[in-house]
Enzyme design. Structure first.
Site, PDB file in Angstrom:
ATOM      1  N   TYR A   1     -54.059 -24.003 -83.076  1.00 39.62           N
ATOM      2  CA  TYR A   1     -55.160 -24.524 -82.265  1.00 39.62           C
ATOM      3  C   TYR A   1     -56.320 -23.542 -82.215  1.00 39.62           C
ATOM      4  O   TYR A   1     -56.150 -22.334 -82.386  1.00 39.62           O
ATOM      5  CB  TYR A   1     -54.689 -24.860 -80.845  1.00 39.62           C
ATOM      6  CG  TYR A   1     -54.415 -23.670 -79.950  1.00 39.62           C
ATOM      7  CD1 TYR A   1     -55.414 -23.117 -79.154  1.00 39.62           C
ATOM      8  CD2 TYR A   1     -53.138 -23.096 -79.877  1.00 39.62           C
ATOM      9  CE1 TYR A   1     -55.164 -22.041 -78.315  1.00 39.62           C
ATOM     10  CE2 TYR A   1     -52.873 -22.014 -79.043  1.00 39.62           C
ATOM     11  CZ  TYR A   1     -53.897 -21.494 -78.269  1.00 39.62           C
ATOM     12  OH  TYR A   1     -53.645 -20.422 -77.442  1.00 39.62           O
ATOM     13  N   CYS A   2     -57.521 -24.087 -82.010  1.00 38.93           N
ATOM     14  CA  CYS A   2     -58.726 -23.293 -81.794  1.00 38.93           C
ATOM     15  C   CYS A   2     -59.631 -24.090 -80.856  1.00 38.93           C
ATOM     16  O   CYS A   2     -59.200 -25.079 -80.271  1.00 38.93           O
ATOM     17  CB  CYS A   2     -59.424 -22.967 -83.119  1.00 38.93           C
ATOM     18  SG  CYS A   2     -59.912 -24.404 -84.085  1.00 38.93           S
ATOM     19  N   THR A   3     -60.877 -23.695 -80.703  1.00 39.45           N
ATOM     20  CA  THR A   3     -61.746 -24.332 -79.707  1.00 39.45           C
ATOM     21  C   THR A   3     -62.075 -25.777 -80.047  1.00 39.45           C
ATOM     22  O   THR A   3     -61.899 -26.682 -79.240  1.00 39.45           O
ATOM     23  CB  THR A   3     -63.050 -23.539 -79.554  1.00 39.45           C
ATOM     24  OG1 THR A   3     -62.745 -22.179 -79.243  1.00 39.45           O
ATOM     25  CG2 THR A   3     -63.911 -24.124 -78.443  1.00 39.45           C
TER      26      THR A   3
ATOM     27  N   GLY B   1     -61.511 -27.110 -83.570  1.00 38.75           N
ATOM     28  CA  GLY B   1     -60.724 -27.607 -84.687  1.00 38.75           C
ATOM     29  C   GLY B   1     -61.101 -27.105 -86.056  1.00 38.75           C
ATOM     30  O   GLY B   1     -60.272 -27.094 -86.970  1.00 38.75           O
TER      31      GLY B   1
ATOM     32  N   VAL C   1     -59.082 -27.357 -78.428  1.00 36.89           N
ATOM     33  CA  VAL C   1     -58.753 -27.268 -77.000  1.00 36.89           C
ATOM     34  C   VAL C   1     -59.695 -28.112 -76.154  1.00 36.89           C
ATOM     35  O   VAL C   1     -59.286 -28.744 -75.177  1.00 36.89           O
ATOM     36  CB  VAL C   1     -58.794 -25.799 -76.533  1.00 36.89           C
ATOM     37  CG1 VAL C   1     -58.453 -25.698 -75.051  1.00 36.89           C
ATOM     38  CG2 VAL C   1     -57.841 -24.943 -77.351  1.00 36.89           C
TER      39      VAL C   1
END
Length: 423
Positions: A266-268, A270, A295
Site C-alpha cells: 500500500y501507498c498513499t 496507489g 490509503v
C-alpha cells in the site's frame, strides 16, 4: 478541492482563418490555420484556439485526434500525414498543483474551487482513454493546497533509481492484483495483520506480509497496524526484495518464499505500488496485491479500520486525519474497537517524547530543511531547528508555530538582504 486528474497544455498562438468546429464545453477547441511566409514560400501550419460557444457541425473526435482526412489551406491541401504545428490555450480556471505526463500516463494532484476542479475532471473523462480513471477528492482546508501550477513532461511519473521507462508498466501480467478497500479490509481482519511472525508461519501454508511502500516519515504519522516502518526517506531508493545480504535485516521481503508469500502493498494513492509491483514481479514474487486507490481511497470507503494515526499528503496540508475522508466511520470504528489502540507511536525527532500533533515541520535552517516531527518544547528550545548545529547556521528562518508552512527559501533570502541594505 484537491483532485487527482490530468491536463494537457500548450503555448498561446495568434488566431487566424477559423475552420468551424463544435463547441459544447469550455475545454473544447477549434482548428485555425496560419500561413507564414518563409523565404518567399508559403508554409502550412495548424493551430488550436478557444472560440465562443456555438452549435456548428464538426469538432474534435476522440479527444485530441484530427477530425479530418484532409482539408484545404488556400490552394494547398493539408493531409492527415502532413506535419503541422499545434498550439492551444484556455483561460479562466483557478487551479494550482502538479501535473506530470509521459508516454506511460499521467500523475496529477491539484487544488481549486470545486466548480473548476470538478469541471475539469468531467471534461477529462469524456476522453475514452481516461473515462475510468479513479478520481479522489478531499477538502483543501485553506483554499489552495499548492502554491502554483506546474505542467511538465517527466520521463518518470514517479522518481526511482534508474528510472521506470524500461519497466513493463502497461503489461497486465506484470501488475499486482488490485484489492478494493472492502477486500483489503477483509484480508487485514482475517490475517490479523501479524501473519509474518514465526507462529503464524508454522500454522499457515501461505505467508503474509504487509508492505508499506512509502517513506519512513510518512509511516511516522500514520500506517496500517502491523506494517513495518520503511527504512527510507525517498521512494527512489526503495529496495524491498532487492537487498544485498548485508542489509537483509531491514528488508521485510528478504529470505521469504516468493511462491508462498502473499505481499499486500500500500501507498498513499496507489501509483508507487503499481510501479514497484512490476519490479517485484520481475524478481519472481508470485502473490502480489495492492490497495486500489491507496490509503486515501481506503479511508474514504472503510474509515480508519486497522489504520493508526493520520495520512501524510504531499501538499500544504501535510497531515490529514481519517475523519477528513469519512467522519461518520471514525466514531463507528471506535465503538466497535476496530481502530488499533496503540496510537502512541509518534515520537519527537529531538527528544524522543510522545508527539500529540501528527504533523511534520521543516527545519528552520534553510540549508537543512529536514522534515521532522517535533514536540512544542523542542520547537521553542531549538527555535524551529532539528538539532543544535542547525541553531547556529547562517541562514535561519523564524520558528513557526501552529499549522504554518515556510514559504520558498528565496523569500527569506531576499528579506535578509533587504534588511542588510537598510541597516
Amino acid at each position: 478541492m484537491m483532485i487527482g486528474c490530468a491536463v494537457i497544455c500548450g503555448a498561446v498562438n495568434a488566431i487566424v482563418t477559423p475552420i468551424e468546429a463544435q463547441r459544447t464545453d469550455p475545454f473544447q477547441f477549434r482548428f485555425c490555420f496560419t500561413t507564414p511566409i518563409s523565404h518567399g514560400r508559403s508554409k502550412r501550419f495548424l493551430s488550436l484556439t478557444q472560440r465562443p460557444k456555438d452549435n456548428q457541425n464538426g469538432g474534435l473526435a476522440n479527444g485530441f485526434s484530427f477530425p479530418f482526412q484532409c482539408c484545404k489551406l488556400g490552394e494547398a491541401e493539408i493531409h492527415k500525414d502532413d506535419f503541422v504545428v499545434v498550439n492551444f490555450y484556455e483561460f479562466g480556471l483557478d487551479i494550482n498543483g502538479r501535473i506530470y505526463i509521459n508516454e506511460h500516463g499521467i500523475n496529477a494532484q491539484y487544488s481549486g474551487p470545486s466548480k473548476d476542479a470538478l469541471g475539469y475532471v468531467e471534461w477529462l473523462k469524456k476522453d475514452n482513454r481516461f473515462s475510468d480513471i479513479l478520481v479522489q477528492v478531499s477538502p483543501a482546508l485553506n483554499e489552495h493546497a499548492f502554491p502554483k501550477l506546474k505542467l511538465r513532461y517527466k520521463p518518470s511519473l514517479v522518481q526511482f533509481e534508474g528510472g521506470i521507462s524500461h519497466l513493463p508498466l502497461l503489461d497486465p501480467s506484470m501488475k499486482a492484483t488490485r484489492l478494493a478497500p472492502s477486500e483489503w479490509k477483509k484480508r487485514l481482519e482475517a490475517a490479523n495483520t501479524t501473519t509474518s511472525d514465526d507462529t503464524s508461519r508454522e500454522t499457515s501454508n501461505t505467508y503474509f506480509i504487509l508492505l508499506d511502500v512509502r517513506n519512513g516519515y510518512e509511516w511516522d504519522i500514520g500506517h496500517f497496524h502491523g506494517a513495518k516502518r520503511p527504512n527510507i526517506d525517498c521512494f527512489r531508493s526503495t529496495s524491498f526484495g532487492l537487498s544485498q545480504p548485508e542489509v537483509t535485516a531491514s528488508d521485510p521481503l528478504a529470505n521469504v518464499d516468493k511462491e508462498k508469500t502473499d505481499i499486500l502493498m500500500y501507498c498513499t494513492g496507489g501509483i508507487r505500488c503499481d510501479v514497484y509491483s512490476t519490479i517485484l514481479r520481475q524478481q519472481g514474487f508470485q502473490n502480489l496485491y495492492t490497495l486500489e486507490g491507496g490509503v486515501s481511497h481506503y479511508l474514504k470507503n472503510e474509515g480508519p479500520v486497522k489504520w493508526v494515526g493520520n495520512l501524510f499528503v504531499f501538499d500544504s496540508r501535510l497531515s490529514l486525519p481519517p475523519a477528513t475522508y469519512k467522519p461518520e466511520a471514525v466514531n463507528e470504528a471506535l465503538e466497535t474497537e476496530q481502530v488499533p489502540k496503540n496510537n502512541k507511536f509518534a515520537r519527537c525527532y529531538i527528544c524522543g517524547s510522545q508527539v500529540c500533533e501528527l504533523r511534520h515541520r521543516n527545519c528552520a535552517n534553510i540549508d537543512c530543511n529536514l522534515l521532522f516531527l517535533c514536540c512544542l518544547d523542542c520547537v521553542k528550545d531549538f527555535r524551529g531547528c532539528c538539532c543544535v548545529n542547525c541553531t547556529s547556521a547562517p541562514r535561519l528562518r523564524p520558528a513557526l508555530l501552529g499549522h504554518q508552512r515556510y514559504k520558498k527559501w528565496h523569500i527569506y533570502r531576499d528579506s535578509e538582504l533587504h534588511g542588510k541594505l537598510v541597516a
